[in-house]
Design an enzyme around this catalytic site. Structure first.
Site, short mmCIF file in Angstrom:
data_model
loop_
_atom_site.label_atom_id
_atom_site.label_comp_id
_atom_site.label_asym_id
_atom_site.label_seq_id
_atom_site.Cartn_x
_atom_site.Cartn_y
_atom_site.Cartn_z
CE LYS A 1 3.64 5.53 1.60
NZ LYS A 1 4.99 5.02 1.91
N PRO B 1 0.78 -1.24 0.00
CG PRO B 1 -0.97 -1.55 1.52
CD PRO B 1 0.35 -2.12 1.09
CD GLU B 2 4.31 2.91 -3.33
OE1 GLU B 2 4.75 4.05 -3.51
OE2 GLU B 2 4.65 1.94 -4.03
NE ARG C 1 11.81 0.20 1.56
CZ ARG C 1 11.78 -0.51 2.69
NH1 ARG C 1 12.22 -0.02 3.80
NH2 ARG C 1 11.34 -1.74 2.67
#
Length: 258
Positions: free
Chosen positions: A58, A2-3, A247
């Site tokens: 978010k 989820p973004e 990341r």
DNA sequence: AGGATTGTTATTAA
DNA sequence: GTTAATAACAATCC
């Protein structure tokens, strides 16, 4: 996953089911409750109706006639609507039963979860230090947000206290679309680059919100990045991949030169 | 078996 | 104060 676009999809799910009283709240795994017990969650919500759902970055914000449910989906959370008799998969953690079906919060990894605020005035305490939602950021505002920042562009774009809603995939996609190297210093972009970045952000967000995810289209970086030997969908150059503060960051060395 | 994974936070260090 | 890197959280997939 989820973004911003995914959470916008969850917001729509909830929005379709406002107005009916919550008949019951079932907590199958209290590990997703943050700062609230199952008993308190039930007591606060039973008999209440969800009202118009909002989103900030978010976060999904769900007022329920007084108390406010705030959900952060972490990496694997989801909200979906099901008939009550449909079998539940094992990752369903919380269920809100309504008259015609139920809302299910599923979450495999349980990295974040469900908060409860006493009322609207109490909700900011849960949200913490959040920047403006990425969909509300104008070109000038974006320039202001980046000004003077010495960190890398990618890192700045994913910093929720600067801009809320952009995650790892979106940030890479936006930099790629704008043809700007994600390792550049955020405050160093010149006005044409700021304009390109803003245009890319708008376009990527618009298409992603429509799809309720960052679409892995063949013409997008997101559609290429997970290939075994990924190449740029624009120019065919081999993509570069590197870890940036934990990341994975992917860019095209030709389209996005240092 | 080992390594990777789209999110955030605490900690430590520069 | 700012920035960056890392581990941790948990559970899966390749």
């Amino acid at each position: 996953m989820p973004e911003l676009p995914d959470v916008e999809g969850f917001r729509r799910v909830l929005d379709e089911h406002t107005g009916e009283p919550i008949e019951s709240v079932s907590v199958y795994d209290a590990g997703v409750l943050r700062g609230v017990t199952p008993r308190r969650l039930r007591a606060a919500l039973r008999g209440h109706r969800f009202e118009a759902a909002r989103r900030r970055g978010k976060w999904l914000i769900a007022p329920a006639e007084g108390p406010v449910v705030l959900i952060h989906f972490g990496m694997t959370g989801s909200l979906s609507w099901h008939p009550a008799d449909e079998p539940r998969d094992r990752f369903v953690r919380v269920v809100w039963r309504l008259r015609d079906g139920e809302l299910r919060y599923g979450d495999m990894r349980k990295l974040k979860g469900i908060h409860l605020a006493a009322d609207a005035a109490d909700a900011p305490r849960v949200l913490g230090d959040l920047g403006p939602d990425a969909l509300d950021v104008s070109r000038d505002r974006l320039a202001g947000l980046l000004a003077g920042r010495r960190g890398r562009l990618k890192t700045t774009l994913t910093d929720q206290s600067v801009i809320a809603g952009l995650g790892n995939l979106l940030a890479d996609e936006i930099c790629w679309r704008a043809r700007i190297n994600p390792l550049r210093t955020a405050g160093d972009l010149d006005p044409p680059e700021q304009a390109a970045l803003h245009r890319a952000m708008r376009r990527v967000l618009r298409a992603s919100v429509e799809a309720e995810r960052v679409p892995p289209r063949a013409t997008w970086l997101t559609g290429a990045r997970d290939d075994p030997d990924p190449v740029c969908p624009r120019c065919g150059t081999h993509l570069t991949s590197r870890r940036l503060s934990g990341r994975r960051t992917v860019w095209c060395p030709r389209c996005q030169p240092a």
